[in-house]
Every structure is written in structure tokens, then in C-alpha cells.
Design a protein around this motif. Sequence first.
Motif, PDB file in Angstrom:
ATOM      1  N   GLU A   1       6.758  -9.685 -36.484  1.00 29.52           N
ATOM      2  CA  GLU A   1       7.670  -8.752 -35.825  1.00 29.52           C
ATOM      3  C   GLU A   1       6.981  -7.965 -34.710  1.00 29.52           C
ATOM      4  O   GLU A   1       7.638  -7.515 -33.778  1.00 29.52           O
ATOM      5  CB  GLU A   1       8.266  -7.790 -36.850  1.00 29.52           C
ATOM      6  N   ASP A   2       5.662  -7.765 -34.835  1.00 27.44           N
ATOM      7  CA  ASP A   2       4.958  -7.000 -33.803  1.00 27.44           C
ATOM      8  C   ASP A   2       4.237  -7.912 -32.818  1.00 27.44           C
ATOM      9  O   ASP A   2       3.281  -7.511 -32.179  1.00 27.44           O
ATOM     10  CB  ASP A   2       3.958  -6.024 -34.437  1.00 27.44           C
ATOM     11  N   PHE A   3       4.714  -9.173 -32.700  1.00 29.21           N
ATOM     12  CA  PHE A   3       4.115 -10.110 -31.745  1.00 29.21           C
ATOM     13  C   PHE A   3       4.210  -9.533 -30.342  1.00 29.21           C
ATOM     14  O   PHE A   3       5.225  -8.948 -29.961  1.00 29.21           O
ATOM     15  CB  PHE A   3       4.848 -11.450 -31.825  1.00 29.21           C
ATOM     16  N   ILE A   4       3.124  -9.679 -29.563  1.00 34.33           N
ATOM     17  CA  ILE A   4       3.058  -9.014 -28.265  1.00 34.33           C
ATOM     18  C   ILE A   4       4.129  -9.527 -27.308  1.00 34.33           C
ATOM     19  O   ILE A   4       4.619  -8.789 -26.459  1.00 34.33           O
ATOM     20  CB  ILE A   4       1.649  -9.170 -27.661  1.00 34.33           C
ATOM     21  N   ASN A   5       4.506 -10.802 -27.431  1.00 34.95           N
ATOM     22  CA  ASN A   5       5.597 -11.345 -26.620  1.00 34.95           C
ATOM     23  C   ASN A   5       6.912 -11.066 -27.354  1.00 34.95           C
ATOM     24  O   ASN A   5       7.234 -11.702 -28.347  1.00 34.95           O
ATOM     25  CB  ASN A   5       5.402 -12.851 -26.404  1.00 34.95           C
TER      26      ASN A   5
ATOM     27  N   LEU B   1       4.307  -0.313 -34.270  1.00 32.47           N
ATOM     28  CA  LEU B   1       3.588   0.465 -35.277  1.00 32.47           C
ATOM     29  C   LEU B   1       4.514   1.414 -36.024  1.00 32.47           C
ATOM     30  O   LEU B   1       4.103   2.040 -37.008  1.00 32.47           O
ATOM     31  CB  LEU B   1       2.454   1.262 -34.616  1.00 32.47           C
ATOM     32  N   GLY B   2       5.737   1.562 -35.522  1.00 33.68           N
ATOM     33  CA  GLY B   2       6.704   2.392 -36.228  1.00 33.68           C
ATOM     34  C   GLY B   2       6.540   3.871 -35.991  1.00 33.68           C
ATOM     35  O   GLY B   2       7.012   4.678 -36.805  1.00 33.68           O
ATOM     36  N   LYS B   3       5.884   4.250 -34.903  1.00 25.69           N
ATOM     37  CA  LYS B   3       5.690   5.662 -34.592  1.00 25.69           C
ATOM     38  C   LYS B   3       6.273   5.971 -33.220  1.00 25.69           C
ATOM     39  O   LYS B   3       6.191   5.164 -32.299  1.00 25.69           O
ATOM     40  CB  LYS B   3       4.207   6.035 -34.613  1.00 25.69           C
ATOM     41  N   THR B   4       6.855   7.166 -33.096  1.00 26.22           N
ATOM     42  CA  THR B   4       7.403   7.586 -31.814  1.00 26.22           C
ATOM     43  C   THR B   4       6.251   7.960 -30.886  1.00 26.22           C
ATOM     44  O   THR B   4       5.127   8.231 -31.347  1.00 26.22           O
ATOM     45  CB  THR B   4       8.322   8.801 -31.988  1.00 26.22           C
ATOM     46  N   PRO B   5       6.494   7.990 -29.563  1.00 28.12           N
ATOM     47  CA  PRO B   5       5.440   8.423 -28.633  1.00 28.12           C
ATOM     48  C   PRO B   5       4.901   9.807 -28.985  1.00 28.12           C
ATOM     49  O   PRO B   5       3.702  10.065 -28.863  1.00 28.12           O
ATOM     50  CB  PRO B   5       6.153   8.413 -27.280  1.00 28.12           C
ATOM     51  N   GLU B   6       5.802  10.709 -29.429  1.00 29.73           N
ATOM     52  CA  GLU B   6       5.364  12.058 -29.790  1.00 29.73           C
ATOM     53  C   GLU B   6       4.445  12.024 -31.013  1.00 29.73           C
ATOM     54  O   GLU B   6       3.451  12.759 -31.082  1.00 29.73           O
ATOM     55  CB  GLU B   6       6.576  12.949 -30.076  1.00 29.73           C
ATOM     56  N   GLU B   7       4.760  11.167 -31.990  1.00 33.15           N
ATOM     57  CA  GLU B   7       3.912  11.054 -33.181  1.00 33.15           C
ATOM     58  C   GLU B   7       2.535  10.494 -32.835  1.00 33.15           C
ATOM     59  O   GLU B   7       1.515  10.942 -33.375  1.00 33.15           O
ATOM     60  CB  GLU B   7       4.600  10.167 -34.222  1.00 33.15           C
ATOM     61  N   LEU B   8       2.507   9.513 -31.942  1.00 34.69           N
ATOM     62  CA  LEU B   8       1.229   8.937 -31.537  1.00 34.69           C
ATOM     63  C   LEU B   8       0.376   9.970 -30.803  1.00 34.69           C
ATOM     64  O   LEU B   8      -0.833  10.082 -31.038  1.00 34.69           O
ATOM     65  CB  LEU B   8       1.455   7.715 -30.646  1.00 34.69           C
ATOM     66  N   ARG B   9       1.006  10.733 -29.924  1.00 32.43           N
ATOM     67  CA  ARG B   9       0.264  11.758 -29.193  1.00 32.43           C
ATOM     68  C   ARG B   9      -0.261  12.826 -30.161  1.00 32.43           C
ATOM     69  O   ARG B   9      -1.388  13.304 -30.020  1.00 32.43           O
ATOM     70  CB  ARG B   9       1.146  12.404 -28.119  1.00 32.43           C
ATOM     71  N   GLY B  10       0.566  13.165 -31.148  1.00 31.35           N
ATOM     72  CA  GLY B  10       0.114  14.133 -32.144  1.00 31.35           C
ATOM     73  C   GLY B  10      -1.060  13.610 -32.955  1.00 31.35           C
ATOM     74  O   GLY B  10      -1.940  14.378 -33.371  1.00 31.35           O
ATOM     75  N   GLN B  11      -1.091  12.318 -33.160  1.00 32.67           N
ATOM     76  CA  GLN B  11      -2.177  11.697 -33.903  1.00 32.67           C
ATOM     77  C   GLN B  11      -3.514  11.849 -33.175  1.00 32.67           C
ATOM     78  O   GLN B  11      -4.562  12.016 -33.804  1.00 32.67           O
ATOM     79  CB  GLN B  11      -1.841  10.216 -34.095  1.00 32.67           C
TER      80      GLN B  11
END
Length: 491
Positions: free
Chosen positions: A221-225, A333-343
Motif C-alpha cells: 500500500e505504501d509503494f512509492i509509485n 506512514l499514516g501521519k498528518t504533516p502537522e504530526e510529522l513536524r511535531g515529531q
Amino acid sequence: MEYKVEELSPVERKVVVTVPVEEVDAAIQATVSVYRTTVDIKGFRKGKVPSQLVEGRFRQQICEEATTDLVNVHLNEIMGELGVQPMSRLDVDAGLLARGEAFTYSVKFEVAPTFEVPEYMGLEVEQEKPEVDPAEIQAVVDRIRENLAEMQTVTEDRTARDGDVVVVDFSAWQDGKAVDEIKANGFQMVLGDNQSLPEFEAIVKKLKPGENGEDDITFPEDFINRDFAGRTVTLRVKLHEIKAKVMPELDDTFAKKAGGFKDMAMLREAIENSYLESRRNLVRADAQKKLVDQLLAKVDFPLPPMVVEEHVDQLLGDFKQRVESQGRRLEALGKTPEELRGQFRPKAEEMVRTQMLLLAVAAKEGMAVTNEEVDRHLLQEAIRTKQDPETVRRYYEEHNLMFALKDRLLADKAVEKIYASAKVTEVAPAAPAQEGGEAKPARKAPAKKAAPKDADAPEAAKKPAAKAKKDGAEKKAPAKKSAPKADKADE
């Protein structure tokens, strides 16, 4: 020109600039004069076009250039008078100059926080004694041996297995139709080397040279293409050839091929010396980090928000690159841009705190970065990235990175000053983690780059591992899905 400075916070400033009509008209006229010497207008010789005609024809471009030039002159003058060094990029809010009208604009930027620098001379710190395990030397020898292995066609009657290099044709089919994007002829790949989907390799491992095979595979499901993510196709494979590695003997001939060494003893000695140098850099970096941590524990100061966000951008960009290099998409990865930035924000804040502290030490010591030091760094960067030095310099200038580069070099000087004065006690290396335990990660020096991954190998022996090559292939083999690694997210 007049200006007024507003202190928005301890680390944020806003400057409001007012430009009188006379200065506005003069700036526009200066740009018109430049245009007159370059433009070509039918019926006039170059340089003889009336100013009014030039201004009327190129009004928009002239006003844009005049505004940019005037603002740049003002900002250099204002920063010099204020004696401040912006820590972030300048956020300019300005319209365009217009004849006969006064002009007002503003600029926001961030500055380093003001705080009392704790005593940083003569601190005490423990530093591990650099040692080399014989097993580590052997591991490097084994890697070099792998690199120098020769590939020979397998003549025995057997199927392909892990470690083999295979030459295959493959194509994908769905609903009886060929999927043109997934096919290749004469494609070489190493089995068991995480190059392709396990399902694809499973088909190949059932075959002997000359045989065909097929099976259904489903792309992750997370295949780059994204066009193939989650899609199931029938993969048809023909195996042409199996090649196996023939490992060289560990003798004097091997030592010479590995880098011109006289014998194995000299090769092992070179590896040990390189390993020791790498370890010295690592334990030194760890000690420097401990010293900075001691100082950071004694101070508290606000951080420039934009600078922190710039560091978050950098960490997130590096993380995205690593994820995509594994054939995955960041969105999967199942994370929003805001969650990733918070990480990544805690790590970014730690980096900025370290930078602010070291810059304060550099200022207290009256340190400066010379043009020669900047040139030397850019040259080293050009050599490392195999680019022209002028191209590297232009990139730094066009992306407003020169100030950041000088700050980084200043921070390096400061941490070296702190370390040089420290009372360093050498201690035995920490015992390896017990089975089931977690090994303690090596800590990096503040504001410095980590040692190269292959620093334990002698320079002449640092050759890339043999990679499978594609002969006449139209597309790449289906990339392997790598499981997410939580421990990589905060690097």
C-alpha cells in the motif's frame, strides 16, 4: 529614509521603513538610466532612447527592480546601524515604488536571544578510550572480500538462491493485458539483497536457467509509485543465467588488490589505524556533546521560532528522502504533516539551543569566521559532492545560506574552545548491551557532521559493493517494501 524598530519578542524584531518621495523618484530614475543603456527600441540607437519612453514601455519591470535594489541597500544600512545579525531569513512586506509617492515597507527577522553565558572553561568530562575489537577488523576484511569477489556462471543443475546474481526477463499482466510500466529484459539482480519484493524473488528462486515461472504479486500500500500501490498483477519471469560469487583467498595477492598493500598484515594494520581514528573522532564528539549538555542545563532562553521551523524543514526533508529511498511514500506512514513536524520539533529545538549557546560563546570570545575559512569549507563541500566550487558557492548565495554557514563554522570554533580547555578523563569503553537490551547510540558532536560510515576501512579499500546491472532493461524490478523503522524517525 527613516525607520522604526519594534521588539515583537525577545528574539523577534520588526523594522518599519519610510522612504520620502525624493528618494523614491531617484531610485526609479536610476533604474531607468540602466535600462536606457541596454534596451533596443526600433527607431532609436541604443542608449539614446528617451527616458519617458523607456519607463512607459518597461514600467512594471523597472519598478520591481528599483524596489528590490532600494530595499537591499536600506536593509544593509539598517542592520549595520543596529549591529544585529538576523538568525532567520528576512520577511519583507513591501509593495512597489511609484513616482511621486512616498513608500513604506516593513521587514521582520529573528535575532539570537540574550542570556548570561555560564562558565565554559575548565569543565570536567569523561571520554571513552578508543579501542578496536579484532572482530571489527575481520568484518571489514570480509566486506572488502565481498567487494572483490568474482562472479562466475553456475554450471550445476540447481535453482537460484540467496546470494546469487540472476539475469531475468520479466513482465506484468493484468486482465490479460501487459502492464507496460513493469517489464525488463536482461535484468540483473542479487537475490536476498533487499532489492526487490520478496514475492518477486520467490518466483525466481523456483527456477533453473532457461525456465519460466509466474505468480500473482500484490504491491504494498505504501509503494512509492502510487499507480501500483495495493495493485495485484501476474508477474511472468524467465531465468536466463545464475551467477555465484567466488571469494578470493586471504593472501598477499588479495592485500594488493584491496589497496596496494604488501601483505595481509599491512592491510589489517591500515584497517586498525583507520578504525582507531574513526573511534577517536566518535568519542571526542561524544565528550563535546556532554560538555555542551552541561552548559545547556544551566541556562534557559527563548528560541527564534522561524529558525526552529527551518530546522524542522531540514530534518523532515532528510526523513522523506530516506523513506522514499526505501520505495515508500511519506503519506503512507499514516501521519498528518502537522504530526510529522511535531515529531521532529524537539530535535530541531535541541539543535537550535545548542547553536544559540555556542554562538554566544563565540561572541564572548570575539571569534570570527574569515572569508578564507568559508572558501575552504565550500571547496571541501564541492570535493565531497563532486561539484564545481563555484556552483556550490552560488547555491549557498542564492538560497541565503551563507549566514547559516558562517554560524555553523563559528559554533564549531566555540565547541573546540570549550573542549580544548576541558579536564578530560579517559575511561574504559562501556560494556556492550546484554542480549535483549538496547545498545546505547553514539552521540554526535554539536554543529558537526558524523564520521563517514565507511571510516573504518582504509581509503584505498573503500570500494562500492558490486551491484547488479541492467542490460537493455526497460524498467526497474518491483522495488522491495521496507518495514518502517521507528528508530530512524528522529535521526
